[in-house]
Design a protein around this motif. Structure first.
Motif, PDB file in Angstrom:
ATOM      1  N   GLU A  13       0.878  -1.506   0.235  1.00  0.00           N
ATOM      2  CA  GLU A  13      -0.462   0.142   0.166  1.00  0.00           C
ATOM      3  C   GLU A  13       0.590   1.363   0.156  1.00  0.00           C
ATOM      4  O   GLU A  13       0.565   1.687  -0.840  1.00  0.00           O
ATOM      5  N   GLN A  14       2.076   1.533   0.750  1.00  0.00           N
ATOM      6  CA  GLN A  14       2.925   2.483   0.679  1.00  0.00           C
ATOM      7  C   GLN A  14       3.870   2.334  -0.878  1.00  0.00           C
ATOM      8  O   GLN A  14       4.083   4.174  -0.836  1.00  0.00           O
ATOM      9  N   LEU A  15       3.614   1.973  -1.290  1.00  0.00           N
ATOM     10  CA  LEU A  15       4.521   1.853  -2.557  1.00  0.00           C
ATOM     11  C   LEU A  15       2.631   1.790  -3.647  1.00  0.00           C
ATOM     12  O   LEU A  15       4.580   1.598  -4.697  1.00  0.00           O
ATOM     13  N   ALA A  16       2.017   1.709  -3.350  1.00  0.00           N
ATOM     14  CA  ALA A  16       1.303   2.490  -4.337  1.00  0.00           C
ATOM     15  C   ALA A  16       1.466   3.148  -5.941  1.00  0.00           C
ATOM     16  O   ALA A  16       1.341   2.834  -6.461  1.00  0.00           O
ATOM     17  N   GLY A  17       1.886   3.977  -5.377  1.00  0.00           N
ATOM     18  CA  GLY A  17       2.532   5.004  -6.528  1.00  0.00           C
ATOM     19  C   GLY A  17       3.674   4.901  -7.035  1.00  0.00           C
ATOM     20  O   GLY A  17       3.821   5.690  -8.085  1.00  0.00           O
ATOM     21  N   LEU A  18       4.207   3.283  -7.226  1.00  0.00           N
ATOM     22  CA  LEU A  18       5.032   3.455  -7.750  1.00  0.00           C
ATOM     23  C   LEU A  18       4.986   2.429  -8.762  1.00  0.00           C
ATOM     24  O   LEU A  18       4.393   1.229  -8.703  1.00  0.00           O
ATOM     25  N   ALA A  19       4.546   2.381 -10.284  1.00  0.00           N
ATOM     26  CA  ALA A  19       4.118   1.837 -11.209  1.00  0.00           C
ATOM     27  C   ALA A  19       5.003   0.504 -11.415  1.00  0.00           C
ATOM     28  O   ALA A  19       6.456   0.526 -11.392  1.00  0.00           O
ATOM     29  N   GLY A  20       4.374  -0.695 -11.894  1.00  0.00           N
ATOM     30  CA  GLY A  20       4.338  -2.357 -12.073  1.00  0.00           C
ATOM     31  C   GLY A  20       5.216  -2.889 -11.077  1.00  0.00           C
ATOM     32  O   GLY A  20       6.211  -3.742 -11.339  1.00  0.00           O
ATOM     33  N   LEU A  21       4.298  -2.224 -10.374  1.00  0.00           N
ATOM     34  CA  LEU A  21       5.208  -2.502  -8.755  1.00  0.00           C
ATOM     35  C   LEU A  21       4.478  -4.498  -8.748  1.00  0.00           C
ATOM     36  O   LEU A  21       3.111  -4.640  -8.981  1.00  0.00           O
ATOM     37  N   SER A  22       5.858  -5.395  -8.360  1.00  0.00           N
ATOM     38  CA  SER A  22       4.787  -6.769  -8.085  1.00  0.00           C
ATOM     39  C   SER A  22       5.705  -7.607  -6.787  1.00  0.00           C
ATOM     40  O   SER A  22       6.589  -6.916  -6.630  1.00  0.00           O
ATOM     41  N   ALA A  23       4.870  -7.890  -5.590  1.00  0.00           N
ATOM     42  CA  ALA A  23       5.701  -9.187  -5.047  1.00  0.00           C
ATOM     43  C   ALA A  23       5.885 -10.331  -5.375  1.00  0.00           C
ATOM     44  O   ALA A  23       4.081 -10.938  -6.003  1.00  0.00           O
ATOM     45  N   ARG A  24       6.417 -11.309  -4.725  1.00  0.00           N
ATOM     46  CA  ARG A  24       6.766 -12.443  -5.014  1.00  0.00           C
ATOM     47  C   ARG A  24       7.529 -13.059  -3.802  1.00  0.00           C
ATOM     48  O   ARG A  24       8.462 -12.502  -3.400  1.00  0.00           O
ATOM     49  N   CYS A  34       9.410  -4.140 -10.011  1.00  0.00           N
ATOM     50  CA  CYS A  34       9.210  -3.047 -10.582  1.00  0.00           C
ATOM     51  C   CYS A  34       9.718  -3.318 -12.263  1.00  0.00           C
ATOM     52  O   CYS A  34      10.418  -3.793 -12.592  1.00  0.00           O
ATOM     53  N   GLU A  35       8.230  -4.258 -12.776  1.00  0.00           N
ATOM     54  CA  GLU A  35       8.244  -4.124 -14.390  1.00  0.00           C
ATOM     55  C   GLU A  35       9.172  -6.081 -13.948  1.00  0.00           C
ATOM     56  O   GLU A  35       8.321  -7.069 -12.324  1.00  0.00           O
ATOM     57  N   GLU A  36      10.469  -6.234 -14.148  1.00  0.00           N
ATOM     58  CA  GLU A  36      10.979  -7.225 -13.839  1.00  0.00           C
ATOM     59  C   GLU A  36      12.537  -7.368 -13.266  1.00  0.00           C
ATOM     60  O   GLU A  36      12.993  -8.232 -13.138  1.00  0.00           O
ATOM     61  N   LEU A  37      12.573  -5.752 -12.630  1.00  0.00           N
ATOM     62  CA  LEU A  37      13.649  -5.482 -12.185  1.00  0.00           C
ATOM     63  C   LEU A  37      13.913  -5.666 -10.273  1.00  0.00           C
ATOM     64  O   LEU A  37      13.160  -5.454  -9.626  1.00  0.00           O
TER      65      LEU A  37
END
Length: 132
Positions: A13-24, A34-37
């Motif tokens: 939620e805190q990082l919601a402003g970062l486009a392309g965010l995912s968590a694995r 962020c994307e694939e980085l």
């Protein structure tokens, strides 16, 4: 290495402003992308972001600890530092710090993509040998 679902949700939620965010999920923790980085990780309900010489001082000046994946081997550490609590609590500031970590990950990916001879200080670099 456990990560509570509440903490994971809070960080995302805190990082919601970062486009392309995912968590694995990874090795009992959570990898942040962020994307694939790969730019950050969560371990033991602590957020760590990737650093290099460009942003490491932001963390060390504030006394933040380095990620150490093995409790029984404290000499082993990685290029990730704990995020300061006040930064974690401020979404705009956290996204700014995360973007710098994404830039670090991008620089590392570009360096890794270069052929071995093109990387500074790597094996395979061409050097002119003096003629005998």
């Amino acid at each position: 290495m456990p990560v509570s679902s509440d903490y994971r949700t809070y960080v995302l939620e805190q990082l919601a402003g970062l486009a392309g965010l995912s968590a694995r999920r990874m090795f009992g923790g959570v990898g942040l992308y962020c994307e694939e980085l790969f730019f950050g990780l969560i371990d033991n309900d602590t957020l760590y972001l990737r650093v290099n010489d460009d942003n490491r001082a932001d963390y060390t000046a504030r006394g933040m600890s380095q990620f150490r994946p093995y409790a029984d081997r404290p000499e082993l550490s990685m290029s990730y530092y704990e995020i300061p609590p006040d930064v974690l609590e401020d979404p705009a500031q956290l996204v700014s710090w995360a973007r710098r970590s994404v830039a670090v990950a991008m620089a590392a990916a570009k360096l890794a993509a270069k052929p071995p001879g093109a990387r500074p200080g790597r094996a395979g670099t061409s050097r002119t040998r003096p003629r005998r």
